[in-house]
Design an enzyme around this catalytic site. Structure first.
Site, PDB file in Angstrom:
ATOM      1  N   SER A 176      35.901  37.710  39.086  1.00 35.76           N
ATOM      2  CA  SER A 176      35.733  36.442  38.377  1.00 35.76           C
ATOM      3  C   SER A 176      36.807  35.408  38.684  1.00 35.76           C
ATOM      4  CB  SER A 176      35.645  36.688  36.874  1.00 35.76           C
ATOM      5  OG  SER A 176      36.746  37.435  36.420  1.00 35.76           O
ATOM      6  N   HIS A 204      28.962  37.258  37.505  1.00 34.96           N
ATOM      7  CA  HIS A 204      28.953  36.071  38.364  1.00 34.96           C
ATOM      8  C   HIS A 204      28.019  36.182  39.555  1.00 34.96           C
ATOM      9  CE1 HIS A 204      32.445  34.400  36.241  1.00 34.96           C
ATOM     10  NE2 HIS A 204      32.843  35.655  36.159  1.00 34.96           N
ATOM     11  N   LYS A 236      26.368  32.526  32.095  1.00 37.28           N
ATOM     12  CA  LYS A 236      26.836  31.882  33.328  1.00 37.28           C
ATOM     13  C   LYS A 236      25.639  31.266  34.062  1.00 37.28           C
ATOM     14  CE  LYS A 236      31.059  34.239  32.836  1.00 37.28           C
ATOM     15  NZ  LYS A 236      31.604  35.555  32.617  1.00 37.28           N
TER      16      LYS A 236
END
Ligand SMILES: *Cc1c(COP(=O)(O)O)cnc(C)c1O
Length: 388
Positions: A176, A204, A236
């Protein structure tokens, strides 16, 4: 005796580690107002630009009309609504796993999964650069806990040799704060040789990697046998909120029985799950978002390279520029802000000491011109700091 909070806070300030929360006065997006200023933002995790997409917003409103506002209870009591269930089925299909379980956040998904799978007498092995929620989960589990060198299969093999009991190897899919990919084929090969299970937190990767946005397991073509425990988050690239764990029927039933952060909390508002069904559809179907993002990443990396700044080995929208000291990272961030650009400085303990950085993140809703503006501002800010 009393708590001396003021000296603790003063120390943090003196070390350039004090945190402040920028106050966002507009919806999430690339052009935002923060603390009264209009800024071009390069620091959200809204990689595909879905957090304020009108179709996702409409689905959220429709979800409220259909399901109301509150979850009302935990999933095991009366909080498990049709909206949650439909999203779980869609996520299972998307990941190609028999089942998926929806949780309220990625932090809770990691806590719940690790602690439900290992305990005293077992072993959990983690990449040194794993997300804080995974490291916290490892500590809470009560198993033997050891961290291997970042993306280093030899280091992992050494630790697997000393492991006891059920052994869980845990890694971020995309790291990350660095943006690089876990070397999952190597991790899976080591784990399977030692009879260990692999758990991947791909917070992610989903939406950004793979032709369908299926994340790092799609990118490498890895099966459920290779990665039995797959975690994704919805805050996200999905642009909503929550998280999921995907895997076998038995894995999901085990979590429903034993994962305390799943059991002892109110279900997420069902309208969020309803909206996420729409964002899942957009994430899969609108391939142009991934393609445009890839073009922006290439453009940014070429530009930064020409400036002589140090980039990390990242093929993802996370493109950190490591500057070293916290003070310098803050100064560079402030210089960009004077030019109307928002990039937050990431400092220890979020990243290792001496590696403070500007964590630039790109989004499919940025234009090429906006990336050029960032590059120009970086060039000026760098000059300014050199001449200070
Ligand atoms: C953001 C993040 C989480 C936490 O997810 P939330 O849903 O925001 O709680 C977990 N793991 C990784 C790798 C993350 O980047």
């Amino acid at each position: 005796m009393s708590f001396n909070l003021s000296s603790r806070l003063a120390e943090r300030r003196a070390a350039h580690l004090y945190r402040q929360r920028p106050l966002l006065q507009t919806p999430q997006g690339v052009e935002v107002q923060v603390d009264g200023e209009r800024l071009l933002s390069f620091c959200s995790n809204d990689y595909l630009g879905l957090a304020n997409d009108p179709r996702v917003n409409d689905a959220f409103v429709e979800g409220v009309q259909r399901w109301g506002t509150g979850g009302g209870a935990s999933h095991l009591v009366t909080g498990h609504s049709g909206a949650h269930h439909a999203l779980e089925e869609a996520l299972a299909e998307f990941t190609g796993r028999p089942r998926a379980l929806l949780l309220s956040s990625g932090y809770m998904a990691n806590m719940g999964t690790v602690t439900a799978l290992v305990g005293q007498g077992d072993t959990v092995l983690q990449d040194r650069l794993n997300h804080a929620s995974l490291l916290d989960a490892g500590l809470l589990a009560g198993a033997r806990f050891s961290r291997y060198l970042h993306n280093d299969a030899d280091s992992l093999r050494g630790r697997l040799g000393k492991a006891q009991g059920n052994t869980l190897v845990v890694t971020d899919g995309v790291f990350s704060m660095d943006g690089d990919l876990a070397d999952l084929p190597a991790v899976c090969a080591e784990a399977s040789g030692a009879g260990a299970w692999v758990m991947v937190d791909d917070a992610h990767g989903f939406g950004c990697l793979g032709d369908q946005g299926g994340g790092i397991v799609e990118h490498y073509g890895l099966s459920m046998e290779q990665v039995p425990v797959l975690v994704g988050t919805l805050g996200k690239a999905f642009g909503t909120a929550g998280a999921f764990v995907a895997g076998s029927e038995e894995l999901i039933e085990t979590l429903i029985q034993f994962a305390r952060p799943y059991i002892y909390t109110t279900s997420q508002p069902p309208a969020v799950a309803h909206a996420t069904l729409t964002s899942l559809h957009l994430l899969r179907e609108e391939r142009w978002r991934r393609e445009h993002l890839a073009a922006l990443i290439r453009r940014f990396r070429t530009g930064v390279d020409a400036l002589g700044l140090e980039l990390m080995d990242s093929p993802t929208p996370i493109q950190p520029i490591v500057v070293g000291s916290s003070e310098r990272a803050l100064a560079l961030s402030a210089a960009l802000r004077q030019r109307g650009i928002l990039v937050t400085a990431i400092r220890p303990p979020t990243v290792p000491k001496g590696t403070a950085r500007l964590r630039v993140t790109l989004s499919a809703t940025h234009t090429e011109q906006q990336v050029d503006r960032l590059l120009e501002a970086l060039a000026q800010a760098q000059q300014e700091l050199i001449h200070e």
